[in-house]
Design an enzyme around this catalytic site. Structure first.
Site, PDB file in Angstrom:
ATOM      1  N   ARG A 187      10.137 -14.297 -28.913  1.00 13.71           N
ATOM      2  CA  ARG A 187      10.103 -13.205 -29.881  1.00 13.71           C
ATOM      3  C   ARG A 187      11.241 -13.280 -30.884  1.00 13.71           C
ATOM      4  O   ARG A 187      11.371 -12.395 -31.727  1.00 13.71           O
ATOM      5  CB  ARG A 187      10.266 -11.911 -29.105  1.00 13.71           C
ATOM      6  CG  ARG A 187       9.088 -10.984 -29.191  1.00 13.71           C
ATOM      7  CD  ARG A 187       9.496  -9.864 -28.313  1.00 13.71           C
ATOM      8  NE  ARG A 187       8.814  -8.658 -28.408  1.00 13.71           N
ATOM      9  CZ  ARG A 187       7.800  -8.314 -27.629  1.00 13.71           C
ATOM     10  NH1 ARG A 187       7.250  -9.157 -26.830  1.00 13.71           N
ATOM     11  NH2 ARG A 187       7.342  -7.110 -27.701  1.00 13.71           N
ATOM     12  N   ARG A 193      -3.362   4.036 -26.507  1.00  8.66           N
ATOM     13  CA  ARG A 193      -3.461   3.050 -25.412  1.00  8.66           C
ATOM     14  C   ARG A 193      -3.159   3.662 -24.043  1.00  8.66           C
ATOM     15  O   ARG A 193      -2.269   4.490 -23.895  1.00  8.66           O
ATOM     16  CB  ARG A 193      -2.475   1.913 -25.663  1.00  8.66           C
ATOM     17  CG  ARG A 193      -2.408   0.942 -24.497  1.00  8.66           C
ATOM     18  CD  ARG A 193      -1.667  -0.304 -24.817  1.00  8.66           C
ATOM     19  NE  ARG A 193      -0.281  -0.073 -25.164  1.00  8.66           N
ATOM     20  CZ  ARG A 193       0.551  -1.051 -25.505  1.00  8.66           C
ATOM     21  NH1 ARG A 193       0.125  -2.292 -25.560  1.00  8.66           N
ATOM     22  NH2 ARG A 193       1.798  -0.773 -25.805  1.00  8.66           N
ATOM     23  N   ARG A 199       9.491  -0.473 -32.788  1.00  5.65           N
ATOM     24  CA  ARG A 199       9.007  -1.780 -32.305  1.00  5.65           C
ATOM     25  C   ARG A 199       8.395  -2.577 -33.443  1.00  5.65           C
ATOM     26  O   ARG A 199       8.549  -3.799 -33.517  1.00  5.65           O
ATOM     27  CB  ARG A 199       8.008  -1.580 -31.163  1.00  5.65           C
ATOM     28  CG  ARG A 199       8.710  -1.197 -29.863  1.00  5.65           C
ATOM     29  CD  ARG A 199       7.765  -0.554 -28.856  1.00  5.65           C
ATOM     30  NE  ARG A 199       6.632  -1.378 -28.536  1.00  5.65           N
ATOM     31  CZ  ARG A 199       5.449  -0.899 -28.167  1.00  5.65           C
ATOM     32  NH1 ARG A 199       5.250   0.409 -28.099  1.00  5.65           N
ATOM     33  NH2 ARG A 199       4.481  -1.712 -27.879  1.00  5.65           N
TER      34      ARG A 199
HETATM   35  P1  AP5 Z   1       5.576  -5.942 -24.726  1.00  6.38           P
HETATM   36  O1  AP5 Z   1       5.045  -5.366 -23.476  1.00  6.38           O
HETATM   37  O2  AP5 Z   1       5.413  -7.395 -24.967  1.00  6.38           O
HETATM   38  O3  AP5 Z   1       5.046  -5.088 -25.940  1.00  6.38           O
HETATM   39  P2  AP5 Z   1       4.615  -5.458 -27.454  1.00  6.38           P
HETATM   40  O4  AP5 Z   1       4.859  -6.805 -27.992  1.00  6.38           O
HETATM   41  O5  AP5 Z   1       5.182  -4.312 -28.212  1.00  6.38           O
HETATM   42  O6  AP5 Z   1       3.126  -5.541 -27.389  1.00  6.38           O
HETATM   43  P3  AP5 Z   1       2.131  -4.543 -26.775  1.00  6.38           P
HETATM   44  O7  AP5 Z   1       2.007  -4.785 -25.292  1.00  6.38           O
HETATM   45  O8  AP5 Z   1       2.498  -3.140 -27.209  1.00  6.38           O
HETATM   46  O9  AP5 Z   1       0.811  -4.936 -27.572  1.00  6.38           O
HETATM   47  P4  AP5 Z   1      -0.295  -6.032 -27.263  1.00  6.38           P
HETATM   48  O10 AP5 Z   1      -0.303  -7.003 -28.385  1.00  6.38           O
HETATM   49  O11 AP5 Z   1      -0.182  -6.589 -25.870  1.00  6.38           O
HETATM   50  O12 AP5 Z   1      -1.585  -5.118 -27.403  1.00  6.38           O
HETATM   51  P5  AP5 Z   1      -2.650  -4.635 -26.307  1.00  6.38           P
HETATM   52  O13 AP5 Z   1      -3.480  -5.800 -25.880  1.00  6.38           O
HETATM   53  O14 AP5 Z   1      -2.021  -3.807 -25.250  1.00  6.38           O
HETATM   54  O15 AP5 Z   1       7.161  -5.651 -24.807  1.00  6.38           O
HETATM   55  C1  AP5 Z   1       7.663  -4.365 -24.480  1.00  6.38           C
HETATM   56  C2  AP5 Z   1       9.177  -4.376 -24.592  1.00  6.38           C
HETATM   57  O16 AP5 Z   1       9.750  -5.334 -23.665  1.00  6.38           O
HETATM   58  C3  AP5 Z   1       9.742  -4.810 -25.955  1.00  6.38           C
HETATM   59  O17 AP5 Z   1       9.784  -3.739 -26.882  1.00  6.38           O
HETATM   60  C4  AP5 Z   1      11.147  -5.306 -25.557  1.00  6.38           C
HETATM   61  O18 AP5 Z   1      12.014  -4.230 -25.320  1.00  6.38           O
HETATM   62  C5  AP5 Z   1      10.877  -6.003 -24.236  1.00  6.38           C
HETATM   63  N1  AP5 Z   1      10.546  -7.428 -24.423  1.00  6.38           N
HETATM   64  C6  AP5 Z   1       9.371  -8.045 -24.092  1.00  6.38           C
HETATM   65  N2  AP5 Z   1       9.404  -9.346 -24.403  1.00  6.38           N
HETATM   66  C7  AP5 Z   1      10.624  -9.582 -24.962  1.00  6.38           C
HETATM   67  C8  AP5 Z   1      11.238 -10.733 -25.519  1.00  6.38           C
HETATM   68  N3  AP5 Z   1      10.601 -11.922 -25.562  1.00  6.38           N
HETATM   69  N4  AP5 Z   1      12.495 -10.616 -26.012  1.00  6.38           N
HETATM   70  C9  AP5 Z   1      13.155  -9.453 -25.951  1.00  6.38           C
HETATM   71  N5  AP5 Z   1      12.611  -8.309 -25.461  1.00  6.38           N
HETATM   72  C10 AP5 Z   1      11.359  -8.363 -24.973  1.00  6.38           C
HETATM   73  O19 AP5 Z   1      -3.588  -3.710 -27.233  1.00  6.38           O
HETATM   74  C11 AP5 Z   1      -3.077  -2.521 -27.790  1.00  6.38           C
HETATM   75  C12 AP5 Z   1      -4.192  -1.455 -27.850  1.00  6.38           C
HETATM   76  O20 AP5 Z   1      -5.198  -1.884 -28.774  1.00  6.38           O
HETATM   77  C13 AP5 Z   1      -4.916  -1.237 -26.511  1.00  6.38           C
HETATM   78  O21 AP5 Z   1      -5.200   0.135 -26.411  1.00  6.38           O
HETATM   79  C14 AP5 Z   1      -6.196  -2.072 -26.642  1.00  6.38           C
HETATM   80  O22 AP5 Z   1      -7.251  -1.532 -25.895  1.00  6.38           O
HETATM   81  C15 AP5 Z   1      -6.477  -1.984 -28.153  1.00  6.38           C
HETATM   82  N6  AP5 Z   1      -7.105  -3.211 -28.701  1.00  6.38           N
HETATM   83  C16 AP5 Z   1      -6.761  -4.497 -28.416  1.00  6.38           C
HETATM   84  N7  AP5 Z   1      -7.519  -5.346 -29.124  1.00  6.38           N
HETATM   85  C17 AP5 Z   1      -8.337  -4.583 -29.904  1.00  6.38           C
HETATM   86  C18 AP5 Z   1      -9.351  -4.893 -30.879  1.00  6.38           C
HETATM   87  N8  AP5 Z   1      -9.658  -6.168 -31.191  1.00  6.38           N
HETATM   88  N9  AP5 Z   1      -9.979  -3.860 -31.494  1.00  6.38           N
HETATM   89  C19 AP5 Z   1      -9.653  -2.579 -31.196  1.00  6.38           C
HETATM   90  N10 AP5 Z   1      -8.727  -2.215 -30.275  1.00  6.38           N
HETATM   91  C20 AP5 Z   1      -8.066  -3.209 -29.646  1.00  6.38           C
HETATM   92 MG    MG Z   2       1.112  -6.296 -24.257  1.00  7.32          MG
END
Ligand code: AP5
Ligand code: MG
Length: 215
Positions: A88, A127, A171
């Site tokens: 990231r 979500r 974020r």
């Molecule tokens: P992390 O858990 O990785 O969160 P993020 O990157 O903010 O990503 P999300 O999990 O929020 O989103 P996603 O892309 O997985 O979407 P999802 O599939 O759930 O990280 C959390 C925290 O941990 C960070 O803020 C940081 O503090 C720390 N961290 C983690 N990794 C780190 C690193 N490498 N370095 C430093 N710190 C780190 O989908 C989202 C929603 O959309 C769901 O409701 C889903 O049902 C819906 N959805 C999905 N696809 C579609 C579609 N095609 N159409 C409509 N709805 C959809």
């Molecule tokens: Mg995720």
């Protein structure tokens, strides 16, 4: 095969990884899921990571890289992994390159899932996540069959504390400042493919598989 799913918070990395890891026979390595498990168990790592995760900031690179490398050294990752949420930062990307190189391996593909910001906000605030298996749902676009219950494992669904509107905005800001430079980094390395993450979930899966030559 080592593949990275790159995308903003809410782009669908976790949603796609759940399906793709089965289709590609690759373990799903999600840094955010590992942090949340450590937070839930109140481990030392969880205590160190908590203030960053809960405020929507990145956990420092050294802690994060050590945690992910520890996971990648497990036997099930010997031949490959599907990375979600790591790397990231450019520093993390360099660490991943050099750790893989030490094992005589390289990163094969980085899939950038592109979604407009307005959709990201809508997705994250609606979500729900399974407390047991981490499968994500959405109250409108991807609801579970029974409200509050995971279709996959029957676990309880909950809303992440970092999905509050003000933390979501933080974020997203962090993504554009610190993670978006990886798009250029991997483009220059010649391993970036981009998919339109605005499509429906199954269409995105199909496009990712096609981009990986695995359709
Ligand atoms: P992390 O858990 O990785 O969160 P993020 O990157 O903010 O990503 P999300 O999990 O929020 O989103 P996603 O892309 O997985 O979407 P999802 O599939 O759930 O990280 C959390 C925290 O941990 C960070 O803020 C940081 O503090 C720390 N961290 C983690 N990794 C780190 C690193 N490498 N370095 C430093 N710190 C780190 O989908 C989202 C929603 O959309 C769901 O409701 C889903 O049902 C819906 N959805 C999905 N696809 C579609 C579609 N095609 N159409 C409509 N709805 C959809
Ligand atoms: Mg995720």
């Amino acid at each position: 095969m080592f593949v990275v799913l790159l995308g903003a918070p809410g782009a669908g990395k976790g949603t796609q990884a759940k399906v793709l890891s089965e289709r590609l026979h690759l373990p799903h390595v999600a840094s955010g899921d590992i942090f949340r498990a450590n937070l839930a168990n109140d481990t030392r790592l969880g205590q160190q990571a908590r203030p960053y995760v809960e405020s929507g900031q990145l956990v420092p690179d050294d802690l994060t890289t050590a945690m992910v490398m520890d996971r990648l050294e497990q036997p099930d990752c010997a031949a490959g992994a599907l990375l979600d949420g790591y790397p990231r930062t450019v520093e993390q990307a360099r660490s991943l390159d050099s750790e893989l190189a030490k094992r005589g391996l390289t990163l094969d593909r980085v899939v950038y899932i592109r979604v407009p910001t307005v959709d990201l906000l809508r997705r994250l605030t609606g979500r729900w996540i399974c407390r047991q298996c981490q499968t994500p749902y959405h109250e409108v676009t991807a609801p579970p069959t029974v409200r509050g219950v995971c279709d996959v494992c029957g676990g309880e669904l909950y809303q992440r504390t970092d999905d509050k509107p003000e933390t979501v905005q933080k974020r997203l800001d962090v993504f554009f400042a610190q993670t978006a430079p990886l798009i250029d980094y991997y483009q220059k390395a010649g391993i970036l493919v981009e998919v339109d993450g605005q499509k429906g979930i199954e269409d995105v899966t199909r496009d990712v598989l096609a981009a990986l030559g695995a359709a």
